[in-house]
Design an enzyme around this catalytic site. Structure first.
Site, PDB file in Angstrom:
ATOM      1  N   ARG A 209      14.062 -29.536  22.936  1.00 54.89           N
ATOM      2  CA  ARG A 209      14.158 -29.191  21.597  1.00 54.89           C
ATOM      3  C   ARG A 209      14.522 -27.578  21.481  1.00 54.89           C
ATOM      4  NH1 ARG A 209      10.938 -33.302  21.628  1.00 54.89           N
ATOM      5  NH2 ARG A 209      10.582 -32.009  23.384  1.00 54.89           N
ATOM      6  N   THR A 210      14.006 -26.771  22.156  1.00 55.00           N
ATOM      7  CA  THR A 210      14.248 -25.342  21.918  1.00 55.00           C
ATOM      8  C   THR A 210      15.554 -25.178  22.415  1.00 55.00           C
ATOM      9  OG1 THR A 210      12.027 -25.040  22.225  1.00 55.00           O
ATOM     10  CG2 THR A 210      13.368 -23.084  21.979  1.00 55.00           C
TER      11      THR A 210
ATOM     12  N   LYS B 203      18.845 -16.547  45.836  1.00 50.26           N
ATOM     13  CA  LYS B 203      19.354 -15.901  47.118  1.00 50.26           C
ATOM     14  C   LYS B 203      18.353 -14.380  47.205  1.00 50.26           C
ATOM     15  CE  LYS B 203      24.199 -16.402  45.811  1.00 50.26           C
ATOM     16  NZ  LYS B 203      25.156 -15.620  45.104  1.00 50.26           N
TER      17      LYS B 203
ATOM     18  N   ARG C  84      13.035 -18.502  28.031  1.00 56.93           N
ATOM     19  CA  ARG C  84      11.855 -19.080  28.330  1.00 56.93           C
ATOM     20  C   ARG C  84      11.037 -19.014  29.894  1.00 56.93           C
ATOM     21  NH1 ARG C  84      10.159 -25.277  26.578  1.00 56.93           N
ATOM     22  NH2 ARG C  84      10.001 -24.187  24.398  1.00 56.93           N
TER      23      ARG C  84
ATOM     24  N   HIS D  70       5.091 -18.599  21.215  1.00 58.77           N
ATOM     25  CA  HIS D  70       6.528 -19.540  21.045  1.00 58.77           C
ATOM     26  C   HIS D  70       6.754 -19.249  19.394  1.00 58.77           C
ATOM     27  CE1 HIS D  70       9.453 -22.386  21.376  1.00 58.77           C
ATOM     28  NE2 HIS D  70       8.962 -23.548  21.662  1.00 58.77           N
TER      29      HIS D  70
HETATM   30  N1   CP Z   1       8.535 -27.654  20.888  1.00 55.11           N
HETATM   31  C1   CP Z   1       9.187 -27.367  21.813  1.00 55.11           C
HETATM   32  O1   CP Z   1       9.202 -26.231  22.425  1.00 55.11           O
HETATM   33  O2   CP Z   1       9.974 -28.229  22.674  1.00 55.11           O
HETATM   34  P1   CP Z   1      10.627 -27.973  24.101  1.00 55.11           P
HETATM   35  O3   CP Z   1       9.666 -27.773  25.062  1.00 55.11           O
HETATM   36  O4   CP Z   1      11.282 -29.540  24.495  1.00 55.11           O
HETATM   37  O5   CP Z   1      11.688 -26.809  23.876  1.00 55.11           O
END
Ligand code: CP
Length: 301
Positions: A48-49, A77, A98, A126
């Protein structure tokens, strides 16, 4: 401006982003970032993100560079994280990152001169998930103010939970924190809720709160955050919301069932077609909110 933690985003900033997301969704504003390029650095898996940021930027006319694993870069490397990030920052106008490492996004923001967005750092934060969650609540309930919200599942390691709690706390909500004892929210968060004057209840029973709340926000027990399989097995099936459970309750009229996804088995699929099930709509709202975030950080509104 960076977006690293919901703790440092004000209520006015959240409200402005919700208003902008609504204008974007209902096409009452034109935003163009066709001269901008954004790096999406995903050192941890995402559906999703990653895809909703990619979609959001492209819908605004912008372009993206997507790195989905460190092994496709010169990290393989032996190049350091800092050198990788500083190099990428020479090519793009913003970084979305992320990482499994708590603090990685904040560190990134300290070593580059362009906006940085935390797309999830370990079990810490998040923030754009919380912003899209708040947008979903506003759309469905008309307001975020004074809602009664149950947050269920892994409250200890869930970064979406931490961001959501700090976001909700700015709107004078009442919280019901439902988890197995080993996965209770960290004590410092309870202390901060006390300091903010937020009423909260802790427990381990979903059925006792289903009829009390406006929103139930269910989260996955996250296997990847446990030290070993044994610890995970002990708690993995602690909760399951079923259609029978929902239909047996006298729920509030606008009761809303949310989940940041991915789910494993904590909401059975026969719940998906009920009007209260909002988790796929929530994922869609992520595109509008991430358009709002990108437009704001890139100075396009
Ligand atoms: N909700 C969420 O962060 O989903 P993903 O881990 O798929 O990005």
């Amino acid at each position: 401006m960076d977006i690293i933690s919901m703790r440092s985003i004000s209520k006015d900033e959240i409200t402005s982003l919700i208003d902008l997301a609504e204008k974007i969704e209902f096409r009452s504003i034109d935003i163009n970032i066709s001269d901008r390029l954004v790096a999406l650095l995903f050192f941890e898996p995402s559906t999703r993100t990653a895809f909703s940021f990619d979609t959001a930027i492209k819908r605004l006319g912008g372009k993206t560079l997507l790195m989905q694993e460190a092994k496709s870069s010169s990290v393989q490397k032996g190049e350091s994280f800092a050198d990788t990030i500083k190099t990428v920052s020479q090519y793009v106008d913003a970084i979305v990152i992320r990482s499994a490492v708590e603090g990685a996004a904040r560190y990134t923001s300290e070593i580059v001169d362009i906006p940085v967005i935390n797309a999830g750092d370990g079990a810490n934060q998040h923030p754009t998930q919380a912003l899209l969650d708040l947008y979903t609540i506003k759309k469905r309930q008309g307001t975020v103010e004074n809602r009664k919200v149950a947050i269920v599942g892994d409250l200890r390691y869930g970064r979406a939970v931490y961001s959501l709690v700090y976001g909700l706390a700015k709107f004078n909500v009442e919280l019901y924190l439902i988890s197995p004892e080993h996965l209770q929210i960290r004590p410092y968060v309870r202390d901060e809720l006390d300091a903010m004057g937020i009423t909260y209840h802790q427990g381990d029973d979903i059925s006792s709160v289903l009829e009390e709340v406006d929103i139930m926000y269910v989260t996955r027990i996250q296997r990847e955050r446990f030290a070993g399989q044994y610890e995970y097995e002990k708690v993995k099936d602690s909760y399951q919301i079923t259609r029978d459970m929902i239909e047996a309750c006298n729920l509030k009229e606008n009761f809303t069932l949310m989940h940041p996804l991915p789910r494993v088995n904590e909401i059975t699929t026969d719940v998906d077609s009920l009007p209260c099930a909002h988790y796929f709509q929530q994922a869609k709202n992520g595109v509008y909110m991430r358009q709002a975030v990108m437009a704001t950080l890139l100075g396009a509104v």
